[in-house]
Motif scaffolding. Structure first.
Motif, mmCIF file in Angstrom:
data_model
loop_
_atom_site.group_PDB
_atom_site.id
_atom_site.type_symbol
_atom_site.label_atom_id
_atom_site.label_comp_id
_atom_site.label_asym_id
_atom_site.label_seq_id
_atom_site.Cartn_x
_atom_site.Cartn_y
_atom_site.Cartn_z
ATOM 1 N N ARG A 27 -3.687 151.388 24.067
ATOM 2 C CA ARG A 27 -3.897 149.946 23.929
ATOM 3 C C ARG A 27 -3.501 149.198 25.202
ATOM 4 N NH1 ARG A 27 -5.497 149.905 18.874
ATOM 5 N NH2 ARG A 27 -4.479 150.992 17.212
ATOM 6 N N ILE A 28 -2.434 149.642 25.840
ATOM 7 C CA ILE A 28 -2.006 149.009 27.096
ATOM 8 C C ILE A 28 -2.999 149.326 28.207
ATOM 9 C CG2 ILE A 28 -0.205 149.032 28.880
ATOM 10 C CD1 ILE A 28 1.804 149.481 26.529
ATOM 11 N N ARG A 29 -3.417 150.590 28.295
ATOM 12 C CA ARG A 29 -4.416 150.978 29.305
ATOM 13 C C ARG A 29 -5.716 150.221 29.104
ATOM 14 N NH1 ARG A 29 -6.582 155.807 29.682
ATOM 15 N NH2 ARG A 29 -6.126 156.423 27.558
ATOM 16 N N ALA A 30 -6.074 149.987 27.837
ATOM 17 C CA ALA A 30 -7.318 149.265 27.528
ATOM 18 C C ALA A 30 -7.295 147.876 28.152
ATOM 19 C CB ALA A 30 -7.505 149.171 26.017
ATOM 20 N N GLN A 31 -6.179 147.190 28.008
ATOM 21 C CA GLN A 31 -6.057 145.838 28.574
ATOM 22 C C GLN A 31 -6.054 145.884 30.099
ATOM 23 O OE1 GLN A 31 -6.384 143.220 26.633
ATOM 24 N NE2 GLN A 31 -6.350 144.510 24.821
ATOM 25 N N LYS A 32 -5.337 146.865 30.672
ATOM 26 C CA LYS A 32 -5.284 146.982 32.131
ATOM 27 C C LYS A 32 -6.665 147.267 32.709
ATOM 28 C CE LYS A 32 -0.484 148.334 32.775
ATOM 29 N NZ LYS A 32 0.442 149.388 33.194
ATOM 30 N N CYS A 33 -7.406 148.147 32.059
ATOM 31 C CA CYS A 33 -8.769 148.457 32.522
ATOM 32 C C CYS A 33 -9.658 147.227 32.481
ATOM 33 C CB CYS A 33 -9.374 149.582 31.688
ATOM 34 S SG CYS A 33 -8.644 151.198 31.989
ATOM 35 N N MET A 34 -9.516 146.427 31.427
ATOM 36 C CA MET A 34 -10.340 145.216 31.318
ATOM 37 C C MET A 34 -9.972 144.218 32.419
ATOM 38 S SD MET A 34 -12.808 143.533 30.110
ATOM 39 C CE MET A 34 -13.316 144.854 29.071
ATOM 40 N N LEU A 35 -8.686 144.085 32.719
ATOM 41 C CA LEU A 35 -8.269 143.193 33.804
ATOM 42 C C LEU A 35 -8.850 143.668 35.137
ATOM 43 C CD1 LEU A 35 -4.556 142.493 32.829
ATOM 44 C CD2 LEU A 35 -6.437 140.846 32.837
ATOM 45 N N GLU A 36 -8.864 144.987 35.367
ATOM 46 C CA GLU A 36 -9.448 145.531 36.592
ATOM 47 C C GLU A 36 -10.934 145.221 36.676
ATOM 48 O OE1 GLU A 36 -8.691 149.728 36.990
ATOM 49 O OE2 GLU A 36 -6.531 149.435 36.703
ATOM 50 N N ILE A 37 -11.637 145.398 35.579
ATOM 51 C CA ILE A 37 -13.079 145.129 35.554
ATOM 52 C C ILE A 37 -13.354 143.659 35.856
ATOM 53 C CG2 ILE A 37 -15.096 144.993 34.019
ATOM 54 C CD1 ILE A 37 -13.928 147.590 32.686
ATOM 55 N N MET A 38 -12.518 142.807 35.314
ATOM 56 C CA MET A 38 -12.695 141.365 35.525
ATOM 57 C C MET A 38 -12.085 140.888 36.844
ATOM 58 S SD MET A 38 -12.214 139.901 31.726
ATOM 59 C CE MET A 38 -12.851 138.320 32.235
ATOM 60 N N GLU A 39 -11.506 141.854 37.593
ATOM 61 C CA GLU A 39 -10.880 141.573 38.877
ATOM 62 C C GLU A 39 -9.813 140.491 38.758
ATOM 63 O OE1 GLU A 39 -14.175 140.796 41.492
ATOM 64 O OE2 GLU A 39 -14.756 142.902 41.516
ATOM 65 N N ARG A 40 -8.968 140.660 37.752
ATOM 66 C CA ARG A 40 -7.877 139.714 37.518
ATOM 67 C C ARG A 40 -6.549 140.424 37.719
ATOM 68 N NH1 ARG A 40 -7.749 136.634 32.370
ATOM 69 N NH2 ARG A 40 -6.091 135.628 33.509
ATOM 70 N N ASN A 41 -5.602 139.691 38.287
ATOM 71 C CA ASN A 41 -4.254 140.193 38.487
ATOM 72 C C ASN A 41 -3.292 139.129 37.945
ATOM 73 O OD1 ASN A 41 -1.715 140.896 39.430
ATOM 74 N ND2 ASN A 41 -2.525 141.753 41.336
ATOM 75 N N PRO A 42 -2.841 139.272 36.697
ATOM 76 C CA PRO A 42 -1.988 138.247 36.087
ATOM 77 C C PRO A 42 -0.720 137.942 36.883
ATOM 78 C CG PRO A 42 -2.709 139.809 34.433
ATOM 79 C CD PRO A 42 -3.129 140.354 35.763
ATOM 80 N N ALA A 43 -0.107 138.951 37.480
ATOM 81 C CA ALA A 43 1.115 138.718 38.257
ATOM 82 C C ALA A 43 0.823 137.826 39.456
ATOM 83 C CB ALA A 43 1.713 140.048 38.708
#
Length: 175
Positions: free
Chosen positions: A135-151
């Motif tokens: 579940r954590i990897r799923a969210q991280k992968c989606m952030l990568e696809i969307m080219e987003r870096n929350p930090a």
């Protein structure tokens, strides 16, 4: 953008759920990939899809719940069916399901456009696809696809906040 891993079963109920949506006009098959001999068929029934996934999954008899079912949903109509399908394909690849048989079905019958993805948890090599911290990897992968870096986004907002002077914490929160 939200990614949700849905229940895993041994009977591939996700295929039935999505094909029922398609038959009622509430879903549209966007991608049908890596289904071997079924790829060239004119029309493939839900039973044939399930059978293919079961046979593919029987390469590993130790895993009981072989269905992988996930959903990617956007806010309202932010993304269309083609954009969501491309994201889903990239996401499946990053999660390790890109070479497996999978189907992607678009649903536009709710407030939020979304796609469902159904595949097997067993890879072509007969090994279970890694589901550690899934579940954590799923969210991280989606952030990568969307080219987003929350930090990085958070640091940028904090830097902007530092350029203002506030008398109280509540004033800063209003910003």
């Amino acid at each position: 953008m939200t990614v949700k891993i849905l229940s895993s079963t041994s009977t591939f109920k996700g295929v039935s759920y999505n094909t029922n949506k398609m038959q009622s006009g509430k879903g549209e098959l966007m991608k049908f990939k890596n289904f071997g001999y079924l790829q060239s068929a004119q029309k493939v029934s839900p039973a044939e899809m399930k059978t293919f996934l079961k046979v593919h999954s029987n390469r590993n008899t130790r895993v009981q719940t072989k269905q992988f079912h996930a959903m990617i949903s956007c806010k309202e109509r932010e993304y269309n069916k083609k954009e969501l399908t491309k994201m889903a394909e990239k996401w499946l690849e990053k999660m390790g399901y890109g070479n497996n048989p999978f189907l992607i079905v678009f649903h536009g019958d709710t407030k939020n456009n979304h796609v469902h993805m159904v595949s097997s948890r067993i890879g072509k090599d007969g090994k279970k696809i890694n589901d550690s911290m899934e579940r954590i990897r799923a969210q991280k992968c989606m952030l990568e696809i969307m080219e987003r870096n929350p930090a990085q986004e958070c640091r940028k907002i904090l830097d902007q906040l530092k350029s203002f002077s506030f008398s109280t914490l509540n004033q800063a929160k209003l910003y």
